[in-house]
Design a protein around this motif. Structure first.
Motif, PDB file in Angstrom:
ATOM      1  N   UNK A   1       0.831  -1.211   0.000  1.00  0.00           N
ATOM      2  CA  UNK A   1       0.000   0.000   0.000  1.00  0.00           C
ATOM      3  C   UNK A   1       0.866   1.262   0.000  1.00  0.00           C
ATOM      4  N   UNK A   2       1.941   1.269   0.783  1.00  0.00           N
ATOM      5  CA  UNK A   2       2.846   2.423   0.757  1.00  0.00           C
ATOM      6  C   UNK A   2       3.474   2.585  -0.623  1.00  0.00           C
ATOM      7  N   UNK A   3       3.836   1.479  -1.229  1.00  0.00           N
ATOM      8  CA  UNK A   3       4.482   1.540  -2.540  1.00  0.00           C
ATOM      9  C   UNK A   3       3.609   2.250  -3.557  1.00  0.00           C
ATOM     10  N   UNK A   4       2.319   1.930  -3.584  1.00  0.00           N
ATOM     11  CA  UNK A   4       1.424   2.570  -4.552  1.00  0.00           C
ATOM     12  C   UNK A   4       0.810   3.856  -4.012  1.00  0.00           C
ATOM     13  N   UNK A   5       0.956   4.088  -2.710  1.00  0.00           N
ATOM     14  CA  UNK A   5       0.428   5.318  -2.129  1.00  0.00           C
ATOM     15  C   UNK A   5      -1.069   5.269  -1.872  1.00  0.00           C
ATOM     16  N   UNK A   6      -1.560   4.148  -1.364  1.00  0.00           N
ATOM     17  CA  UNK A   6      -2.976   4.011  -1.023  1.00  0.00           C
ATOM     18  C   UNK A   6      -3.092   3.865   0.493  1.00  0.00           C
ATOM     19  N   UNK A   7      -3.963   4.675   1.096  1.00  0.00           N
ATOM     20  CA  UNK A   7      -4.090   4.708   2.556  1.00  0.00           C
ATOM     21  C   UNK A   7      -2.734   5.014   3.200  1.00  0.00           C
ATOM     22  N   UNK A   8      -2.024   5.896   2.564  1.00  0.00           N
ATOM     23  CA  UNK A   8      -0.626   6.154   2.915  1.00  0.00           C
ATOM     24  C   UNK A   8      -0.445   6.546   4.371  1.00  0.00           C
ATOM     25  N   UNK A   9      -1.166   7.541   4.838  1.00  0.00           N
ATOM     26  CA  UNK A   9      -0.946   8.009   6.210  1.00  0.00           C
ATOM     27  C   UNK A   9      -1.365   6.983   7.269  1.00  0.00           C
ATOM     28  N   UNK A  10      -2.512   6.310   7.141  1.00  0.00           N
ATOM     29  CA  UNK A  10      -2.834   5.295   8.154  1.00  0.00           C
ATOM     30  C   UNK A  10      -1.802   4.164   8.200  1.00  0.00           C
ATOM     31  N   UNK A  11      -1.331   3.732   7.045  1.00  0.00           N
ATOM     32  CA  UNK A  11      -0.326   2.666   7.025  1.00  0.00           C
ATOM     33  C   UNK A  11       0.980   3.166   7.639  1.00  0.00           C
ATOM     34  N   UNK A  12       1.396   4.372   7.267  1.00  0.00           N
ATOM     35  CA  UNK A  12       2.633   4.928   7.827  1.00  0.00           C
ATOM     36  C   UNK A  12       2.515   5.080   9.340  1.00  0.00           C
ATOM     37  N   UNK A  13       1.348   5.483   9.830  1.00  0.00           N
ATOM     38  CA  UNK A  13       1.139   5.612  11.281  1.00  0.00           C
ATOM     39  C   UNK A  13       1.255   4.248  11.960  1.00  0.00           C
ATOM     40  N   UNK A  14       0.684   3.219  11.346  1.00  0.00           N
ATOM     41  CA  UNK A  14       0.763   1.868  11.915  1.00  0.00           C
ATOM     42  C   UNK A  14       2.219   1.386  11.940  1.00  0.00           C
ATOM     43  N   UNK A  15       2.961   1.632  10.866  1.00  0.00           N
ATOM     44  CA  UNK A  15       4.368   1.240  10.824  1.00  0.00           C
ATOM     45  C   UNK A  15       5.151   1.999  11.891  1.00  0.00           C
ATOM     46  N   UNK A  16       4.862   3.271  12.060  1.00  0.00           N
ATOM     47  CA  UNK A  16       5.539   4.078  13.077  1.00  0.00           C
ATOM     48  C   UNK A  16       5.311   3.504  14.474  1.00  0.00           C
ATOM     49  N   UNK A  17       4.074   3.160  14.795  1.00  0.00           N
ATOM     50  CA  UNK A  17       3.765   2.578  16.108  1.00  0.00           C
ATOM     51  C   UNK A  17       4.490   1.244  16.279  1.00  0.00           C
ATOM     52  N   UNK A  18       4.404   0.396  15.264  1.00  0.00           N
ATOM     53  CA  UNK A  18       5.071  -0.902  15.310  1.00  0.00           C
ATOM     54  C   UNK A  18       6.572  -0.730  15.525  1.00  0.00           C
ATOM     55  N   UNK A  19       7.190   0.206  14.828  1.00  0.00           N
ATOM     56  CA  UNK A  19       8.630   0.405  14.962  1.00  0.00           C
ATOM     57  C   UNK A  19       8.995   1.001  16.315  1.00  0.00           C
ATOM     58  N   UNK A  20       8.123   1.807  16.890  1.00  0.00           N
ATOM     59  CA  UNK A  20       8.385   2.316  18.247  1.00  0.00           C
ATOM     60  C   UNK A  20       8.439   1.150  19.233  1.00  0.00           C
TER      61      UNK A  20
END
Length: 155
Positions: free
Chosen positions: A87-106
């Motif tokens: 989804x990040x690669x194609x830019x779909x639901x970009x911010x929710x996915x990025x937020x989830x990745x950020x939380x996971x990485x924290x």
């Protein structure tokens, strides 16, 4: 919008125009690279690809460090990395996915803190980098070259 500062004298002035012309691609490079590089990690967890442990092995490891039920955590993380990476690669639901990745990485940073900084020693270096990349994508959003932009909807 130009990132080249006209008040700063460039050592090679012609490069100012090059950087200005390429500037719109910078967020795309970060978003697409982040997404594409997450996908194989998800494939390791979900399918055992690329030398990964699959869901069962990942679940066992997660339970050993206190994440119970390990299977649900393994599935969620694997899907986030695999599907979220796509989804990040194609830019779909970009911010929710990025937020989830950020939380996971924290969370990943916190689990790797005892090992120190360097990733080759099990440290938090890589999860920190992934988290900062996710934060950058979260701030920037999908951008002009994304499905979010194409459909006219972005969070």
């Amino acid at each position: 919008m130009t990132s080249y500062n006209a008040n700063t004298r460039s050592i090679i002035p012609a490069l100012g125009n090059v950087w200005s012309a390429l500037q719109p691609l910078s967020p795309v490079i970060v978003r697409v690279t982040t997404g594409l590089l997450l996908v194989p990690h998800g494939a390791q967890k979900l399918f055992g690809a690329f030398g990964g442990y699959g869901l069962e092995g990942t679940a066992g490891w997660l339970e050993s460090i206190g994440f119970v039920p390990g299977f649900l955590f393994a599935l969620a993380i694997g899907l986030l990395e695999f599907v979220g990476g796509l989804l990040l690669t194609v830019g779909l639901l970009t911010r929710p996915v990025a937020a989830a990745v950020l939380v996971f990485m924290a969370i990943a940073v916190s689990t790797h803190l005892p090992a120190g900084y360097f990733w080759n020693e099990g440290g938090f270096e890589m999860p920190l980098m992934w988290g900062l990349l996710a934060l950058s994508v979260l701030i920037q959003g999908g951008g002009k070259f994304s499905v979010d932009h194409k459909i006219g909807r972005e969070f």
